[in-house]
Motif scaffolding. Structure first.
Motif, PDB file in Angstrom:
ATOM      1  N   LYS A 119     -62.856 -17.178  38.906  1.00  0.00           N
ATOM      2  CA  LYS A 119     -63.442 -16.345  39.966  1.00  0.00           C
ATOM      3  C   LYS A 119     -63.467 -14.873  39.597  1.00  0.00           C
ATOM      4  O   LYS A 119     -64.458 -14.185  39.809  1.00  0.00           O
ATOM      5  CB  LYS A 119     -62.686 -16.548  41.282  1.00  0.00           C
ATOM      6  CG  LYS A 119     -62.942 -17.905  41.920  1.00  0.00           C
ATOM      7  CD  LYS A 119     -62.119 -18.109  43.178  1.00  0.00           C
ATOM      8  CE  LYS A 119     -62.593 -17.238  44.302  1.00  0.00           C
ATOM      9  NZ  LYS A 119     -61.882 -17.529  45.567  1.00  0.00           N
ATOM     10  N   GLU A 192     -62.833  -6.055  43.652  1.00  0.00           N
ATOM     11  CA  GLU A 192     -61.741  -7.015  43.760  1.00  0.00           C
ATOM     12  C   GLU A 192     -61.865  -7.908  44.987  1.00  0.00           C
ATOM     13  O   GLU A 192     -60.952  -8.660  45.313  1.00  0.00           O
ATOM     14  CB  GLU A 192     -60.391  -6.262  43.806  1.00  0.00           C
ATOM     15  CG  GLU A 192     -60.103  -5.439  42.561  1.00  0.00           C
ATOM     16  CD  GLU A 192     -60.119  -6.286  41.291  1.00  0.00           C
ATOM     17  OE1 GLU A 192     -59.535  -7.374  41.311  1.00  0.00           O
ATOM     18  OE2 GLU A 192     -60.713  -5.845  40.295  1.00  0.00           O
ATOM     19  N   GLN A 193     -62.983  -7.789  45.695  1.00  0.00           N
ATOM     20  CA  GLN A 193     -63.174  -8.601  46.892  1.00  0.00           C
ATOM     21  C   GLN A 193     -63.364 -10.067  46.498  1.00  0.00           C
ATOM     22  O   GLN A 193     -63.901 -10.389  45.447  1.00  0.00           O
ATOM     23  CB  GLN A 193     -64.392  -8.111  47.681  1.00  0.00           C
ATOM     24  CG  GLN A 193     -64.308  -6.641  48.069  1.00  0.00           C
ATOM     25  CD  GLN A 193     -65.576  -6.155  48.740  1.00  0.00           C
ATOM     26  OE1 GLN A 193     -65.733  -6.307  49.931  1.00  0.00           O
ATOM     27  NE2 GLN A 193     -66.467  -5.557  47.980  1.00  0.00           N
ATOM     28  N   ASP A 194     -62.904 -10.955  47.372  1.00  0.00           N
ATOM     29  CA  ASP A 194     -62.975 -12.383  47.075  1.00  0.00           C
ATOM     30  C   ASP A 194     -64.355 -12.934  47.401  1.00  0.00           C
ATOM     31  O   ASP A 194     -65.143 -12.291  48.098  1.00  0.00           O
ATOM     32  CB  ASP A 194     -61.910 -13.122  47.896  1.00  0.00           C
ATOM     33  CG  ASP A 194     -61.556 -14.480  47.303  1.00  0.00           C
ATOM     34  OD1 ASP A 194     -62.178 -14.854  46.283  1.00  0.00           O
ATOM     35  OD2 ASP A 194     -60.667 -15.140  47.846  1.00  0.00           O
TER      36      ASP A 194
END
Length: 269
Positions: A119, A192-194
């Motif tokens: 991811k 860094e957001q999911d």
């Protein structure tokens, strides 16, 4: 020398449909007959006149190089808007965002799977054919043949009622404005957001994307379109667990949270 693929015919059809114009409406703007326009869109005219290229370039705000060399249907909506704004790859030399895909021995697109461990790397490698080629891949015969599909893992309870750990298959969205408000999607965000699985509503004028969770415990929020890398519209999900309904306790918790938020707004500062 390798044969160059020319995308003029599919591009002009794509741009017309994106603008929600009929063939007759666009033909009137171009001062062409509808039969001539149909011949151009279907590729029956192998050598369009220079005037035809110029007319399309002027109406759709695209350079002739872009109309000829770039498969516009594979671009994200943000990149297409950049092209319309004059930030053209062939004028500025900037890198064009093209969806990287893999195909099987019969030239059919695979479904790539982005595992949890990949991811973080996906945000920097999503446009890199080598990175995409290294992902696990499989085929699903029942998927429509006219789209690009990818599978993403879900984590956290913000994706309820889907069981945590489910894998969601999404269809690549090239035109964000075509999404109906509240469409379920996997959204790939910058930094860094999911990855998030949300109900998506695109606010074109404000250049914002509203993201709403299926779990009522999580408040909706907005992100600028510039923070969005990709949107994949929900197609199906795969899980070992059966989804459980939202409990009464969760509904009560949401109601209490809303009451506390209102009381806080009423208190004088």
């Amino acid at each position: 020398m390798e044969d160059l693929k020319v995308f003029f015919a599919p591009n002009i059809k794509f741009l017309r449909e994106r603008a929600r114009l009929t063939q007759q409406e666009l033909a009137d703007r171009l001062r062409l007959t509808r039969s001539k326009l149909n011949a151009l869109e279907s590729g029956q005219t192998s050598a369009p006149r220079p005037e035809d290229y110029l007319k399309y370039s002027e109406i759709f705000k695209m350079s002739i190089d872009t109309l000829l060399k770039v498969n516009l249907s594979k671009l994200g909506e943000l990149k297409i808007r950049d092209l319309e704004a004059g930030n053209d790859v062939y004028m500025t030399g900037s890198r064009m965002r093209v969806l990287a895909v893999t195909v099987d021995a019969e030239n059919r697109e695979n479904v790539e799977y982005v595992p949890v461990k990949a991811k973080a790397g996906y945000r920097s490698g999503y446009a890199d054919p080598e990175f995409i080629a290294g992902l696990p891949k499989f085929s699903m015969p029942q998927l429509p043949s006219d789209g690009s599909f990818r599978m993403f893992p879900t984590t956290g309870d913000s994706m309820l009622p889907l069981p945590e750990g489910s894998d969601v298959i999404g269809r690549y969205v090239t035109d964000w404005t075509a999404l109906k408000p509240g469409a379920l999607c996997i959204v790939i965000l910058k930094g860094e957001q999911d990855f998030v699985f949300k109900k998506v509503s695109v606010k074109q004028k404000e250049r914002l994307v509203l993201l709403e969770s299926l779990n009522p415990l999580y408040a909706p929020y907005e992100v600028p379109v510039d923070e969005v890398l990709e949107i994949w519209k929900y197609h199906s999900y795969h899980a070992q667990e059966i989804p459980s309904p939202v409990s009464d306790v969760q509904h009560i918790s949401v109601a209490v949270s809303e009451i506390l938020a209102r009381l806080k707004k009423m208190q004088p500062e």
